[in-house]
Design a protein around this motif. Structure first.
Motif: not given
Length: 417
Positions: A111-127
């Motif tokens: 959250k502090s590094e804002n991963w959601k906006a920094s990753l492709p949606p398909a990969i963000d979901k996998l994490m």
């Protein structure tokens, strides 16, 4: 009295410093299967960064099997109550481990590094699992690459193939010039990689219906028959010594001009780099024929396991998660690994032309719907389903089985629970 107080402080201070240093020197046990030349250099970047940050790196590398041996070792460690701090895991397996309640969330870093906006949606979901980040992604590999030795291509007088007829024409010319056209290993995951490349050449929508949705109509279609026929024809260009050969040894054949081409993900580029070879001058990386508008992704990730006496991440685990997604680290890691940064917008200026093409093609594929998970590399299905399909492909490629029989077996394998 004042003197005694001062002496007491002086005596306590070294003890406090010792405790502080012990806390800073947390040992981080890391299980992975990065053991080849380029892979070892890549993971070494993270090891060095963690060491500089004051943590002890306990390396547990398990070679072989495209990660299968490492997963066996991991299960043994977890069952025995000696889980590593972090382990290399991919795709649906991340969620499967989370269901066992053995992982710790790393939401504070994400959250502090804002991963959601920094990753492709398909990969963000996998994490994520149950809405919590439990894994940190390193890099993205494009699986549907064809590597070509430029000297071999020039000797054969061919051109980079974009269709299967063009590919077979180049292969024939290489064979006539005394060059083994296709370097291939003898492991099941390498065979499955080739097969999924050919399936992808039938179109990204076809691939998704067959590999992701396991649609029975698609799995038994004439197009799937054609895919098996194409694989069989490609086999005619292998050498006789591929049994048991590892992927990097097949890559070495292309590097040394003993073979002309190899179907392999872009981790193979790390082997070329380690050998001092340059893209464009010594070798060419091109999309597998018929797949220029698609992108089969394979994402390397680390999950973080609960440590004895804790239900939350340790400082070392959080520090590792943060460092993994650091843009500078992602850039340097990808140089050695042959991949591209998983973080969108990471620096690419110093990357070679293969990496730049991979990054540009990735963005196009994400926008067009051609961004699909690799079955062969643990991104598309559970181990049970992927293993059943792999068995079908392995049997087909190591026997005289017909394409029709292979398609029938494929449809049955897709029903594996």
């Amino acid at each position: 009295m004042k003197l005694r107080a001062i002496m007491a402080v002086l005596c306590v201070t070294p003890l406090m410093l010792s405790v502080s240093r012990a806390q800073a020197a947390e040992s981080v046990a890391v299980l992975h299967w990065w053991t080849s030349g380029g892979e070892s250099k890549a993971v070494g970047v993270l090891k060095d960064d963690m060491t500089k940050a004051g943590y002890k790196w306990n390396d547990f590398a398990v070679a072989g099997g495209g990660g299968a041996a490492a997963m066996t070792a991991l299960k043994t460690q977890v069952i025995s109550g000696n889980a590593p701090s972090a382990a290399q895991i991919k795709g649906p397996l991340i969620q499967e481990w989370a269901e066992q309640d053995v992982l710790v969330p790393i939401d504070s870093v994400a959250k502090s590094e804002n991963w959601k906006a920094s990753l492709p949606p398909a990969i963000d979901k996998l994490m994520q699992a149950d809405g919590h980040y439990v894994a940190a992604p390193f890099s993205v590999h494009r699986v549907n690459w064809l590597y070509i030795n430029k000297a071999a291509l020039d000797k054969a007088g061919g051109k980079v193939p974009t269709t299967w007829p063009e590919f077979f024409a180049v292969a024939d010319k290489m064979k006539a010039a005394g060059i083994t056209p296709v370097a291939m290993g003898g492991q099941s995951w390498q065979e499955l990689t080739l097969w999924e490349d050919v399936v992808l050449s039938q179109g990204a929508d076809f691939y998704k219906k067959a590999i992701v949705d396991l649609d029975q109509k698609t799995l038994t279609s004439p197009q799937m028959m054609q895919a098996f026929d194409t694989v069989r024809k490609i086999q005619g260009y292998f050498d006789q010594g591929r049994t048991g050969r590892d992927w990097n040894l097949a890559t070495a054949m292309v590097i040394r001009s003993n073979a002309g081409m190899q179907f392999m993900g872009d981790w193979a580029k790390g082997e070329f780099a380690s050998a001092g070879k340059k893209s464009g001058a010594d070798f060419i990386c091109a999309p597998v024929p018929g797949t220029s508008n698609a992108y089969t992704f394979n994402v390397d990730s680390f999950v973080f396991f609960k440590q004895k006496g804790r239900d939350t991440a340790t400082p070392g685990q959080l520090a590792m998660a943060k460092e993994i997604m650091n843009p500078a680290f992602q850039e340097q890691f990808s140089f050695y690994k042959g991949s591209i940064p998983v973080r969108l917008g990471a620096p690419m200026a110093k990357s070679d032309d293969c990496a730049k093409k991979s990054y540009n093609d990735e963005q196009v594929a994400i926008d067009s719907g051609g961004y699909v998970p690799s079955l062969a590399h643990g991104m598309a299905q559970s181990d049970a389903v992927a293993g059943a399909i792999s068995d079908v492909v392995t049997k087909f490629m190591n026997s005289n089985q017909t394409s029709q029989d292979a398609v029938n077996a494929l449809a049955r394998a897709a029903k594996t629970k």
